[in-house]
Scaffold this motif. Sequence first.
Motif, PDB file in Angstrom:
ATOM      1  N   GLY A  27       0.677  -1.189   0.058  1.00 42.89           N
ATOM      2  CA  GLY A  27       0.039  -0.042   0.085  1.00 42.89           C
ATOM      3  C   GLY A  27       0.950   1.233   0.045  1.00 42.89           C
ATOM      4  O   GLY A  27       0.230   2.432   0.335  1.00 42.89           O
ATOM      5  N   HIS A  28       1.853   1.366  -0.218  1.00 37.72           N
ATOM      6  CA  HIS A  28       2.636   2.484  -0.362  1.00 37.72           C
ATOM      7  C   HIS A  28       2.763   3.197  -1.726  1.00 37.72           C
ATOM      8  O   HIS A  28       3.039   4.364  -1.889  1.00 37.72           O
ATOM      9  CB  HIS A  28       4.207   2.373   0.172  1.00 37.72           C
ATOM     10  N   ASP A  29       2.308   2.575  -2.572  1.00 37.24           N
ATOM     11  CA  ASP A  29       2.174   2.983  -4.094  1.00 37.24           C
ATOM     12  C   ASP A  29       1.079   4.188  -4.077  1.00 37.24           C
ATOM     13  O   ASP A  29       1.469   5.330  -4.892  1.00 37.24           O
ATOM     14  CB  ASP A  29       1.606   1.845  -5.059  1.00 37.24           C
ATOM     15  N   PRO A  30      -0.037   4.232  -3.520  1.00 39.10           N
ATOM     16  CA  PRO A  30      -0.960   5.475  -3.455  1.00 39.10           C
ATOM     17  C   PRO A  30      -0.076   6.594  -2.913  1.00 39.10           C
ATOM     18  O   PRO A  30      -0.317   7.817  -3.133  1.00 39.10           O
ATOM     19  CB  PRO A  30      -2.209   4.893  -2.690  1.00 39.10           C
ATOM     20  N   PHE A  31       0.566   6.440  -1.742  1.00 39.83           N
ATOM     21  CA  PHE A  31       1.404   7.608  -1.173  1.00 39.83           C
ATOM     22  C   PHE A  31       2.178   8.235  -1.974  1.00 39.83           C
ATOM     23  O   PHE A  31       2.145   9.315  -2.068  1.00 39.83           O
ATOM     24  CB  PHE A  31       2.035   6.863   0.139  1.00 39.83           C
ATOM     25  N   TRP A  32       3.026   7.174  -2.865  1.00 39.06           N
ATOM     26  CA  TRP A  32       4.135   7.986  -3.528  1.00 39.06           C
ATOM     27  C   TRP A  32       3.240   8.570  -4.977  1.00 39.06           C
ATOM     28  O   TRP A  32       3.853   9.711  -5.291  1.00 39.06           O
ATOM     29  CB  TRP A  32       5.170   6.921  -4.034  1.00 39.06           C
ATOM     30  N   ALA A  33       2.206   8.227  -5.579  1.00 37.68           N
ATOM     31  CA  ALA A  33       1.418   8.740  -6.291  1.00 37.68           C
ATOM     32  C   ALA A  33       0.957   9.954  -6.177  1.00 37.68           C
ATOM     33  O   ALA A  33       1.135  11.084  -6.756  1.00 37.68           O
ATOM     34  CB  ALA A  33       0.446   7.601  -7.008  1.00 37.68           C
ATOM     35  N   VAL A  34       0.349  10.059  -4.723  1.00 31.79           N
ATOM     36  CA  VAL A  34      -0.203  11.333  -4.318  1.00 31.79           C
ATOM     37  C   VAL A  34       1.026  12.334  -4.117  1.00 31.79           C
ATOM     38  O   VAL A  34       0.770  13.544  -4.369  1.00 31.79           O
ATOM     39  CB  VAL A  34      -1.127  11.275  -3.087  1.00 31.79           C
ATOM     40  N   ALA A  35       1.973  12.032  -3.575  1.00 29.04           N
ATOM     41  CA  ALA A  35       3.428  12.826  -3.261  1.00 29.04           C
ATOM     42  C   ALA A  35       3.870  13.573  -4.412  1.00 29.04           C
ATOM     43  O   ALA A  35       3.986  14.701  -4.721  1.00 29.04           O
ATOM     44  CB  ALA A  35       4.426  11.943  -2.665  1.00 29.04           C
ATOM     45  N   VAL A  36       3.950  12.538  -5.791  1.00 30.23           N
ATOM     46  CA  VAL A  36       4.564  12.900  -6.942  1.00 30.23           C
ATOM     47  C   VAL A  36       3.452  13.953  -7.470  1.00 30.23           C
ATOM     48  O   VAL A  36       3.947  15.105  -7.911  1.00 30.23           O
ATOM     49  CB  VAL A  36       4.799  11.631  -7.760  1.00 30.23           C
ATOM     50  N   LEU A  37       2.413  13.734  -7.408  1.00 30.18           N
ATOM     51  CA  LEU A  37       1.175  14.587  -8.074  1.00 30.18           C
ATOM     52  C   LEU A  37       1.248  15.939  -7.584  1.00 30.18           C
ATOM     53  O   LEU A  37       1.172  17.081  -8.086  1.00 30.18           O
ATOM     54  CB  LEU A  37      -0.081  13.904  -7.907  1.00 30.18           C
ATOM     55  N   ALA A  38       1.421  15.984  -5.886  1.00 29.73           N
ATOM     56  CA  ALA A  38       1.070  17.197  -5.088  1.00 29.73           C
ATOM     57  C   ALA A  38       2.605  17.887  -5.546  1.00 29.73           C
ATOM     58  O   ALA A  38       2.544  19.103  -5.554  1.00 29.73           O
ATOM     59  CB  ALA A  38       1.104  16.841  -3.608  1.00 29.73           C
ATOM     60  N   LEU A  39       3.513  17.385  -5.627  1.00 31.36           N
ATOM     61  CA  LEU A  39       4.734  18.055  -6.013  1.00 31.36           C
ATOM     62  C   LEU A  39       4.637  18.553  -7.464  1.00 31.36           C
ATOM     63  O   LEU A  39       5.251  19.651  -7.629  1.00 31.36           O
ATOM     64  CB  LEU A  39       6.206  17.060  -5.848  1.00 31.36           C
ATOM     65  N   ALA A  40       4.128  17.823  -8.331  1.00 30.65           N
ATOM     66  CA  ALA A  40       4.097  18.387  -9.805  1.00 30.65           C
ATOM     67  C   ALA A  40       3.220  19.442  -9.634  1.00 30.65           C
ATOM     68  O   ALA A  40       3.356  20.527 -10.280  1.00 30.65           O
ATOM     69  CB  ALA A  40       3.660  17.265 -10.722  1.00 30.65           C
ATOM     70  N   VAL A  41       2.063  19.581  -8.757  1.00 33.09           N
ATOM     71  CA  VAL A  41       1.103  20.636  -8.986  1.00 33.09           C
ATOM     72  C   VAL A  41       1.848  21.914  -8.194  1.00 33.09           C
ATOM     73  O   VAL A  41       1.350  22.865  -8.624  1.00 33.09           O
ATOM     74  CB  VAL A  41      -0.231  19.991  -7.954  1.00 33.09           C
ATOM     75  N   ALA A  42       2.665  21.624  -7.111  1.00 33.26           N
ATOM     76  CA  ALA A  42       3.197  22.706  -6.492  1.00 33.26           C
ATOM     77  C   ALA A  42       4.192  23.420  -7.370  1.00 33.26           C
ATOM     78  O   ALA A  42       4.367  24.517  -7.469  1.00 33.26           O
ATOM     79  CB  ALA A  42       3.866  22.325  -5.228  1.00 33.26           C
ATOM     80  N   ILE A  43       5.065  22.569  -8.302  1.00 30.03           N
ATOM     81  CA  ILE A  43       5.979  23.184  -9.161  1.00 30.03           C
ATOM     82  C   ILE A  43       5.012  23.953 -10.485  1.00 30.03           C
ATOM     83  O   ILE A  43       5.628  24.956 -10.596  1.00 30.03           O
ATOM     84  CB  ILE A  43       6.705  22.056  -9.814  1.00 30.03           C
ATOM     85  N   LEU A  44       3.929  23.219 -10.793  1.00 34.74           N
ATOM     86  CA  LEU A  44       3.382  24.205 -11.616  1.00 34.74           C
ATOM     87  C   LEU A  44       2.756  25.507 -11.295  1.00 34.74           C
ATOM     88  O   LEU A  44       2.766  26.484 -11.802  1.00 34.74           O
ATOM     89  CB  LEU A  44       1.978  23.139 -12.102  1.00 34.74           C
ATOM     90  N   ALA A  45       2.244  25.337 -10.195  1.00 32.45           N
ATOM     91  CA  ALA A  45       1.713  26.733  -9.292  1.00 32.45           C
ATOM     92  C   ALA A  45       2.860  27.612  -9.009  1.00 32.45           C
ATOM     93  O   ALA A  45       2.417  28.903  -9.371  1.00 32.45           O
ATOM     94  CB  ALA A  45       1.212  26.211  -8.020  1.00 32.45           C
ATOM     95  N   ALA A  46       3.982  27.227  -8.735  1.00 35.28           N
ATOM     96  CA  ALA A  46       5.056  28.253  -8.687  1.00 35.28           C
ATOM     97  C   ALA A  46       5.207  28.804  -9.961  1.00 35.28           C
ATOM     98  O   ALA A  46       5.759  30.110  -9.924  1.00 35.28           O
ATOM     99  CB  ALA A  46       6.424  27.526  -8.005  1.00 35.28           C
TER     100      ALA A  46
END
Length: 52
Positions: A27-46
């Motif tokens: 079950g760590h796969d969903p965590f990493w998917a969400v973490a990478v998605l959140a990082l991508a959104v943060a970079i895009l927002a910046a």
Amino acid sequence: MKRLTFALTTFAGPVMAHEGAHVHPHGHDPFWAVAVLALAVAILAAAVMRRR
């Protein structure tokens, strides 16, 4: 220093026997998917904020 290096390479423990990073099957796969998605959104927002 040479003795330490020799001892660490000769008497490698269980940590050294590990094959490396791998996807955890419990079950760590969903965590990493969400973490990478959140990082991508943060970079895009910046990037969008810098253009304005």
